[in-house]
Design an enzyme around this catalytic site. Structure first.
Site, mmCIF file in Angstrom:
data_model
loop_
_atom_site.group_PDB
_atom_site.id
_atom_site.type_symbol
_atom_site.label_atom_id
_atom_site.label_comp_id
_atom_site.label_asym_id
_atom_site.label_seq_id
_atom_site.Cartn_x
_atom_site.Cartn_y
_atom_site.Cartn_z
ATOM 1 N N ARG A 100 28.220 2.343 -25.439
ATOM 2 C CA ARG A 100 27.769 1.658 -26.646
ATOM 3 C C ARG A 100 26.883 2.553 -27.485
ATOM 4 O O ARG A 100 26.114 3.361 -26.954
ATOM 5 C CB ARG A 100 26.956 0.422 -26.260
ATOM 6 C CG ARG A 100 27.845 -0.711 -25.794
ATOM 7 C CD ARG A 100 27.173 -2.046 -25.893
ATOM 8 N NE ARG A 100 25.805 -2.024 -25.395
ATOM 9 C CZ ARG A 100 24.878 -2.872 -25.782
ATOM 10 N NH1 ARG A 100 25.138 -3.803 -26.671
ATOM 11 N NH2 ARG A 100 23.682 -2.815 -25.258
ATOM 12 N N SER A 161 23.588 6.862 -17.149
ATOM 13 C CA SER A 161 23.428 6.140 -15.880
ATOM 14 C C SER A 161 24.188 6.782 -14.724
ATOM 15 O O SER A 161 25.120 6.197 -14.156
ATOM 16 C CB SER A 161 23.858 4.694 -16.088
ATOM 17 O OG SER A 161 23.147 4.182 -17.176
ATOM 18 N N ASP A 216 19.854 3.688 -16.679
ATOM 19 C CA ASP A 216 19.945 2.284 -17.105
ATOM 20 C C ASP A 216 18.937 1.379 -16.388
ATOM 21 O O ASP A 216 18.455 0.394 -16.954
ATOM 22 C CB ASP A 216 21.375 1.724 -16.958
ATOM 23 C CG ASP A 216 21.986 1.941 -15.586
ATOM 24 O OD1 ASP A 216 21.350 2.582 -14.734
ATOM 25 O OD2 ASP A 216 23.122 1.466 -15.353
HETATM 26 C C1 BGC Z 1 24.421 5.622 -10.747
HETATM 27 C C2 BGC Z 1 23.046 5.216 -11.221
HETATM 28 C C3 BGC Z 1 23.138 3.978 -12.095
HETATM 29 C C4 BGC Z 1 23.903 2.882 -11.379
HETATM 30 C C5 BGC Z 1 24.052 1.630 -12.211
HETATM 31 C C6 BGC Z 1 25.125 4.444 -10.095
HETATM 32 O O1 BGC Z 1 26.441 4.796 -9.766
HETATM 33 O O2 BGC Z 1 24.345 6.679 -9.826
HETATM 34 O O3 BGC Z 1 22.422 6.259 -11.931
HETATM 35 O O4 BGC Z 1 21.846 3.544 -12.388
HETATM 36 O O5 BGC Z 1 25.183 3.348 -11.010
HETATM 37 O O6 BGC Z 1 24.700 1.877 -13.400
#
Ligand code: BGC
Length: 468
Positions: A100, A161, A216
Site C-alpha cells: 500500500r 515487514s 509492521d
Molecule cells: C516477518 C516479520 C513481520 C511478520 C508479520 C514475518 O514473516 O519476518 O518481519 O513482522 O511476518 O508481517
C-alpha cells in the site's frame, strides 16, 4: 482502559469479567482421536513461555545474539508518539502479496488518510530485488500523480515487514525474506538505499525523502500508542506473525544509538523464527513438518508456520485429508481440488467458524466449491472442528507469546496493539486470546488487546514525523 472505539469488535461485546462465549463443535469419535494431539495444554504453553523468555534474553545479549534464533533487533525507535504530531506524510507498506501507498495528514489528535493498494505479482516476489523495488517505485509514482503531489517533497515512512538488521532509524540491512518472498540477491544490502535507488530510477527522488524504516509490528504498536499510553507491545497475526515490545536500553545490548532521553527502545522480536532450533518440536505435528518441507524456506519460520494466515488454511486441508484417508470424513472420498496444495484458503477457516453452530450454509458453499459432493451434517461438524483445533492452537500460542512479552516489559498495565488478517477476521481469535491470556499473564497485571485501525502505515507516518 483503551478507548472503546479502538477495541476489537468482539471485545466491545464482551465483559472482561465473564467467561467469553466461544462456540465449540462436537466431532465424531474418529475425528476427535485424529485431532487429539493437536490440542495444546496449559503445561505445553507454560513450557513455551519459558523457552521464549530464554530466547528473548539470548537475542538481546551481545554474547549470545549472533547465535540466537529470536533475534530481538533494536529498532532505533525510542519515543512513542505524543498525539501532537502534525503534517503531511507518505507511507509505504510492503510485507505481503499486496502493498500500500498511503498519505497521512496528521492534525492534533486527529488524522486523515488516503491510500491505494497494489498487487505484487508472484514473479516479482521471487525475482531480483531491483525488479521488486522498481515495481514499488512505479506504484508510488502513480500515487503521487493521482494525488497531484508532483510539486511537493514529502517525508516517507517505510513499513518493511521482513527481518531487518536495523542500523539507524533510516537504515537497515536485509537479513532474509519470509512469507513467500525470495529476492535473495539483495540480502545484506541496506533496504532504504535499495528503495532510494529505485526512486531515482523512477525520477521521484525529489518528491520523497525516506525518513524511517520500520517493521509492521512497530508500526502497529506506534499507531496504537498514539491513542493509548499503555501500549507497550505490538503483534501481527496476518500472512506472517511477529511481535515487538518496549525494552529498557540497558537490557538491549545490541542497541548502539544515543539515548534520546526515554531510556527505552522498541525491540522487533522476529518471533516467527522461534523454534527454528528445534525447541518447539514437542508441539509440532506431522502436518507442520509437511507444511515446512513444501515451503520455499524449509527449516525457517517454524513458529510462524504453526500460526499465521499463510499456512493456516493449508494445515486444515492436510488435516482434513488425514481424516479422509482414515475414512472418518466425506465417506473416505476426497476431490481433485481438495488434493491440491493451498486450495483451502485461510479465509475459509474464518468463514466456517463464523457460522452459528448448527448452520452450514457457508461451509456447504466452500466445500462444494472444492468439488466435494454429498456432504453430510456430520462432515460439516467435523470440518468445523478441525478448523477450530487449528485456529485455537494459533490463538493459544500467540497468547503465550504475548504473556511472555508483557512479563518482559515489567509493566503493571499493558495494552497490546494488534493487526493482521487472522486476528482481524477470525470471529473468535480475539476472545480465545483474552481467555487464554487471563490464565497466563502474571496475576495483578492488567492487559487489553486493541485492534489497530490501519496500523502499520499510520505508524510509519508517525515515525517519519518524529524523525523529521
Ligand atoms: C516477518 C516479520 C513481520 C511478520 C508479520 C514475518 O514473516 O519476518 O518481519 O513482522 O511476518 O508481517
Amino acid at each position: 482502559m483503551a478507548d472503546e472505539s479502538t477495541l476489537h469488535p468482539s471485545h466491545k461485546r464482551s465483559c472482561m469479567c465473564r467467561p467469553l462465549n466461544i462456540p465449540r463443535t462436537k466431532p465424531t469419535n474418529e475425528v476427535y482421536s485424529i485431532m487429539k494431539d493437536f490440542n495444546v495444554t496449559d503445561d505445553d504453553l507454560k513450557k513455551y513461555m519459558k523457552l521464549l523468555m530464554a530466547d528473548l534474553h539470548k537475542g538481546l545479549a551481545k554474547a549470545t545474539h549472533a547465535k540466537s534464533i529470536v533475534k530481538c533487533y533494536p529498532t532505533y525507535i525510542q519515543d512513542l508518539p505524543s498525539g501532537q504530531e502534525v503534517g503531511r506524510y507518505l507511507a509505504l507498506d510492503l510485507g505481503g502479496t499486496n502493498f500500500r501507498v498511503i498519505m497521512v495528514d496528521l492534525q492534533k489528535n486527529h488524522f486523515e488518510m488516503t491510500s491505494r493498494t497494489f498487487v505484487i505479482p508472484n514473479e516479482k516476489m521471487l525475482g531480483s530485488g531491483k525488479d521488486l523495488f522498481d515495481h514499488v517505485a512505479a506504484c508510488l509514482h502513480l500515487f503521487i500523480m493521482e494525488q497531484k503531489l508532483n510539486d511537493e517533497c514529502l517525508p516517507l515512512g517505510f513499513t518493511y515487514s521482513f527481518p531487518l538488521i536495523q542500523k539507524a532509524i533510516d537504515r537497515g540491512i536485509i537479513e532474509r525474506w519470509t512469507k513467500g518472498f525470495k529476492c535473495d540477491d539483495i540480502i545484506g544490502e541496506d533496504v532504504v538505499k535499495v528503495l532510494q535507488e529505485a526512486l531515482v530510477r523512477k525520477g521521484i527522488n525529489k518528491n520523497v525523502i525516506v525518513k524511517a524504516v520500520i517493521n509492521d509490528t512497530a508500526g502497529t504498536l506506534i499507531a496504537c500508542a498514539w491513542k493509548s499510553p499503555y501500549c507497550k507491545v505490538g503483534l501481527i497475526v496476518g500472512t506472517g506473525t511477529n511481535a515487538c515490545y518496549v525494552e529498557k536500553q540497558q537490557n538491549a545490548e545490541m542497541f548502539d544509538g544515543a539515548n534520546h532521553g526515554s531510556g527505552l527502545v522498541l525491540i522487533n522480536c522476529e518471533w516467527g523464527a522461534f523454534g527454528d532450533d528445534g525447541c518447539l518440536n514437542y508441539l509440532r505435528k506431522p502436518e507442520d513438518i509437511d507444511i515446512d518441507k513444501a515451503s520455499i524456506n524449509p527449516g525457517k519460520q517454524l513458529h510462524e508456520k504453526m500460526i499465521s494466515g499463510m499456512y493456516m488454511g493449508e494445515l486444515v486441508r492436510l488435516l482434513i485429508l488425514k481424516c479422509v484417508k482414515g475414512g472418518a470424513i466425506f465417506g473416505g472420498k476426497s476431490s481433485s481440488e481438495l488434493n491440491q496444495k493451498d486450495k483451502f484458503l485461510t479465509k475459509y477457516v474464518s468463514d466456517i467458524e463464523s457460522e452459528k453452530l448448527g448452520t452450514y450454509d457457508k461451509s456447504k458453499a466452500i466445500l462444494e466449491s472444492l468439488g466435494l459432493k454429498n456432504i453430510t451434517e456430520t462432515d460439516f461438524q467435523n470440518v468445523r472442528y478441525i478448523c477450530e483445533c487449528v485456529s485455537r492452537r494459533a490463538a493459544f500460542m500467540c497468547s503465550a507469546g504475548l504473556a511472555t512479552l508483557i512479563k518482559k516489559t515489567e509493566e503493571k498495565r499493558v495494552t497490546v496493539g494488534i493487526d493482521g488478517s487472522v486476528y482481524r477476521y477470525h470471529p473468535h481469535f480475539h476472545n480465545l486470546m483474552m481467555e487464554k491470556m487471563k490464565q497466563l499473564v502474571t496475576p495483578g497485571v492488567v492487559f487489553d488487546l486493541m485492534l489497530s485501525e490501519d496500523g502499520s502505515g499510520r505508524g510509519a507516518a508517525l515515525t517519519a514525523a518524529s524523525a523529521s
